[in-house]
Design a protein around this motif. Structure first.
Motif, PDB file in Angstrom:
ATOM      1  N   PHE A   1      11.588  -4.494  13.401  1.00  0.00           N
ATOM      2  CA  PHE A   1      11.780  -3.756  12.156  1.00  0.00           C
ATOM      3  C   PHE A   1      12.716  -4.534  11.236  1.00  0.00           C
ATOM      4  N   LYS A   2      12.352  -4.612   9.970  1.00  0.00           N
ATOM      5  CA  LYS A   2      13.214  -5.282   9.008  1.00  0.00           C
ATOM      6  C   LYS A   2      13.092  -4.577   7.656  1.00  0.00           C
ATOM      7  N   ASN A   3      14.240  -4.146   7.122  1.00  0.00           N
ATOM      8  CA  ASN A   3      14.275  -3.447   5.837  1.00  0.00           C
ATOM      9  C   ASN A   3      13.342  -2.225   5.844  1.00  0.00           C
ATOM     10  N   VAL A   4      13.550  -1.366   6.833  1.00  0.00           N
ATOM     11  CA  VAL A   4      12.712  -0.180   7.038  1.00  0.00           C
ATOM     12  C   VAL A   4      13.553   1.077   6.836  1.00  0.00           C
ATOM     13  N   VAL A   5      12.933   2.122   6.280  1.00  0.00           N
ATOM     14  CA  VAL A   5      13.609   3.400   6.058  1.00  0.00           C
ATOM     15  C   VAL A   5      12.809   4.518   6.727  1.00  0.00           C
ATOM     16  N   PHE A   6      13.485   5.303   7.565  1.00  0.00           N
ATOM     17  CA  PHE A   6      12.908   6.524   8.125  1.00  0.00           C
ATOM     18  C   PHE A   6      13.626   7.698   7.460  1.00  0.00           C
ATOM     19  N   PHE A   7      12.891   8.499   6.708  1.00  0.00           N
ATOM     20  CA  PHE A   7      13.498   9.627   6.005  1.00  0.00           C
ATOM     21  C   PHE A   7      12.850  10.936   6.478  1.00  0.00           C
ATOM     22  N   ASN A   8      13.687  11.797   7.089  1.00  0.00           N
ATOM     23  CA  ASN A   8      13.231  13.123   7.513  1.00  0.00           C
ATOM     24  C   ASN A   8      11.938  13.046   8.323  1.00  0.00           C
ATOM     25  N   CYS A   9      11.959  12.229   9.359  1.00  0.00           N
ATOM     26  CA  CYS A   9      10.770  12.038  10.198  1.00  0.00           C
ATOM     27  C   CYS A   9      10.928  12.743  11.539  1.00  0.00           C
ATOM     28  N   ASN A  10       9.802  13.133  12.112  1.00  0.00           N
ATOM     29  CA  ASN A  10       9.774  13.688  13.459  1.00  0.00           C
ATOM     30  C   ASN A  10       9.577  12.531  14.433  1.00  0.00           C
ATOM     31  N   LEU A  11      10.628  12.201  15.171  1.00  0.00           N
ATOM     32  CA  LEU A  11      10.579  11.071  16.108  1.00  0.00           C
ATOM     33  C   LEU A  11      10.619  11.538  17.560  1.00  0.00           C
ATOM     34  N   LYS A  12      10.137  12.725  17.824  1.00  0.00           N
ATOM     35  CA  LYS A  12      10.130  13.232  19.196  1.00  0.00           C
ATOM     36  C   LYS A  12       9.216  12.382  20.073  1.00  0.00           C
ATOM     37  N   ASP A  13       9.757  11.913  21.197  1.00  0.00           N
ATOM     38  CA  ASP A  13       9.036  11.094  22.183  1.00  0.00           C
ATOM     39  C   ASP A  13       8.578   9.751  21.610  1.00  0.00           C
ATOM     40  N   VAL A  14       9.157   9.318  20.496  1.00  0.00           N
ATOM     41  CA  VAL A  14       8.851   7.979  19.974  1.00  0.00           C
ATOM     42  C   VAL A  14       9.628   6.950  20.791  1.00  0.00           C
ATOM     43  N   ASP A  15       8.933   5.952  21.288  1.00  0.00           N
ATOM     44  CA  ASP A  15       9.517   4.968  22.210  1.00  0.00           C
ATOM     45  C   ASP A  15       9.913   3.698  21.457  1.00  0.00           C
ATOM     46  N   PHE A  16      11.216   3.386  21.480  1.00  0.00           N
ATOM     47  CA  PHE A  16      11.739   2.178  20.818  1.00  0.00           C
ATOM     48  C   PHE A  16      12.173   1.120  21.836  1.00  0.00           C
ATOM     49  N   THR A  17      11.596   1.131  23.021  1.00  0.00           N
ATOM     50  CA  THR A  17      11.986   0.181  24.060  1.00  0.00           C
ATOM     51  C   THR A  17      11.810  -1.262  23.591  1.00  0.00           C
TER      52      THR A  17
ATOM     53  N   LYS B   1       0.832  -1.199   0.000  1.00  0.00           N
ATOM     54  CA  LYS B   1       0.000   0.000   0.000  1.00  0.00           C
ATOM     55  C   LYS B   1       0.869   1.252   0.000  1.00  0.00           C
ATOM     56  N   TYR B   2       0.416   2.259  -0.751  1.00  0.00           N
ATOM     57  CA  TYR B   2       1.049   3.575  -0.741  1.00  0.00           C
ATOM     58  C   TYR B   2       0.089   4.573  -0.099  1.00  0.00           C
ATOM     59  N   ASN B   3       0.508   5.170   1.008  1.00  0.00           N
ATOM     60  CA  ASN B   3      -0.331   6.105   1.738  1.00  0.00           C
ATOM     61  C   ASN B   3       0.281   7.495   1.665  1.00  0.00           C
ATOM     62  N   TYR B   4      -0.440   8.399   1.030  1.00  0.00           N
ATOM     63  CA  TYR B   4       0.011   9.788   0.914  1.00  0.00           C
ATOM     64  C   TYR B   4      -0.884  10.680   1.766  1.00  0.00           C
ATOM     65  N   LYS B   5      -0.262  11.446   2.640  1.00  0.00           N
ATOM     66  CA  LYS B   5      -0.962  12.367   3.539  1.00  0.00           C
ATOM     67  C   LYS B   5      -1.993  11.646   4.396  1.00  0.00           C
TER      68      LYS B   5
ATOM     69  N   LYS C   1       4.384   2.245   2.123  1.00  0.00           N
ATOM     70  CA  LYS C   1       5.058   3.541   2.178  1.00  0.00           C
ATOM     71  C   LYS C   1       4.099   4.593   2.700  1.00  0.00           C
ATOM     72  N   TYR C   2       4.571   5.330   3.725  1.00  0.00           N
ATOM     73  CA  TYR C   2       3.841   6.479   4.238  1.00  0.00           C
ATOM     74  C   TYR C   2       4.594   7.736   3.825  1.00  0.00           C
ATOM     75  N   GLN C   3       3.938   8.582   3.045  1.00  0.00           N
ATOM     76  CA  GLN C   3       4.553   9.798   2.528  1.00  0.00           C
ATOM     77  C   GLN C   3       3.804  11.009   3.085  1.00  0.00           C
ATOM     78  N   ALA C   4       4.566  11.933   3.717  1.00  0.00           N
ATOM     79  CA  ALA C   4       3.977  13.179   4.239  1.00  0.00           C
ATOM     80  C   ALA C   4       2.759  12.889   5.105  1.00  0.00           C
TER      81      ALA C   4
ATOM     82  N   PHE D   1       8.982   5.263   5.813  1.00  0.00           N
ATOM     83  CA  PHE D   1       8.345   6.432   6.407  1.00  0.00           C
ATOM     84  C   PHE D   1       9.078   7.665   5.886  1.00  0.00           C
ATOM     85  N   PHE D   2       8.458   8.386   4.964  1.00  0.00           N
ATOM     86  CA  PHE D   2       9.098   9.551   4.353  1.00  0.00           C
ATOM     87  C   PHE D   2       8.365  10.829   4.768  1.00  0.00           C
ATOM     88  N   ASN D   3       9.123  11.744   5.403  1.00  0.00           N
ATOM     89  CA  ASN D   3       8.569  13.049   5.800  1.00  0.00           C
ATOM     90  C   ASN D   3       7.316  12.890   6.650  1.00  0.00           C
ATOM     91  N   CYS D   4       7.407  12.035   7.650  1.00  0.00           N
ATOM     92  CA  CYS D   4       6.253  11.745   8.505  1.00  0.00           C
ATOM     93  C   CYS D   4       6.431  12.346   9.897  1.00  0.00           C
TER      94      CYS D   4
END
Length: 300
Positions: free
Chosen positions: A154-170, A97-101, A118-121, A139-142
């Motif tokens: 996570f496997k074969n994942v890309v985070f591009f220019n994302c806001n990860l403030k307070d995102v918990d990866f515990t 699936k391609y999810n835009y906005k 893919k999640y775009q913007a 995850f592009f510009n998310c």
């Protein structure tokens, strides 16, 4: 007031509207009596709290406007953006699936599985991905502020220019995960020294043959390749970040072979992520990852 020994009689009264009564208690008294209101809230939950007539009309008007806007966009052939917030129901994952906005807020994806998405913007805030399997997702510009990835794989994942403030990866597990131009200082419990994580701030230009570059640019005319904006930034410009990831895994020969493969068909399906193009190279050729980075793509 008569105090019932059973919780059910007290809260199972007929609540016709916000102007009605609960067991003879007026609307004014009901709001001032915190203990009664709290018991009502705990028993019925947020979705069962009665709405006033004015608020009901406002909600109905907003819903009608939303469906009208969606129908107009469908008639015009424009994309419909996925929007869902404050849903208490446990959601399933999605594939191919391609999810835009997309706009998702306070959703529950516990134990869900995502594959080639893919999640775009998009806005993905305060969501819960605990124990989820995320494979081949970009995850592009998310904006992902406040989202929980506790014990997520996570496997074969890309985070591009994302806001990860307070995102918990515990407790999260990483394999072939790339963070590009993303601030990781405000995320929680992310081990940047993990062997499965790659952090990129800048890219180096890739010297590829001019004929190969022209073939890739020509594929921008193919909507099944161009629409997801994986290989291209625009009709006249290639995405150097994506090509860089392919180069790190397969070298210049991999990019050359990719230009030949995608020219064989006029319509491709599910080409939404960097992962999907790497799978394409693997399935159509006998290429293996470079010796210094032996990481085969076997997401399933």
């Amino acid at each position: 007031m008569h105090q019932s020994t059973n919780r059910e009689p007290l809260l199972s009264c007929n609540v016709k509207s916000m102007h009605g009564k609960i067991n003879g208690i007026s609307r004014r008294h009901r709001f001032t009596d915190c203990s009664l209101w709290n018991r009502y809230y705990r028993y019925y939950g947020r979705s069962k709290i009665p709405l006033g007539r004015v608020k009901k009309k406002r909600v109905a008007k907003r819903r009608k406007h939303m469906f009208t806007r969606i129908s107009i966009r469908k008639k015009m052939g424009k994309p419909i953006f996925f929007t869902l917030t404050h849903c208490n129901k446990k959601m399933n994952g999605i594939s191919n699936k391609y999810n835009y906005k997309a706009n998702m807020h306070k959703l529950c994806f516990v134990d869900a599985r995502f594959y080639n998405v893919k999640y775009q913007a998009s806005i993905i805030t305060n969501c819960n991905y605990r124990n989820a399997n995320i494979i081949g997702v970009d995850f592009f510009n998310c904006n992902m502020r406040g989202t929980s990835f506790k014990n997520t794989r996570f496997k074969n994942v890309v985070f591009f220019n994302c806001n990860l403030k307070d995102v918990d990866f515990t407790g999260a597990k990483f394999k072939n995960v790339t963070f590009i131009c993303t601030n990781l200082q405000k995320s929680k419990n992310l081990d940047v020294d993990n062997s499965g994580i790659t952090i990129l701030r800048t890219y180096r230009p890739i010297l590829i043959d001019e004929s190969v570059e022209n073939k890739l640019l020509a594929m921008a005319q193919n909507d099944s390749i161009f629409n997801a904006k994986v290989l291209h930034v625009s009709k006249n410009k290639l995405n150097q970040w994506t090509l860089g990831l392919v180069y790190e895994r397969y070298g210049v020969d991999g990019i050359t072979m990719l230009s030949k493969i995608i020219g064989k068909k006029k319509k491709w399906y599910n080409m939404y992520t960097v992962f999907s193009y790497m799978l394409l190279i693997q399935h159509f050729t006998a290429f293996q990852p470079l010796s210094h980075r032996p990481r085969p793509i076997d997401g399933r």
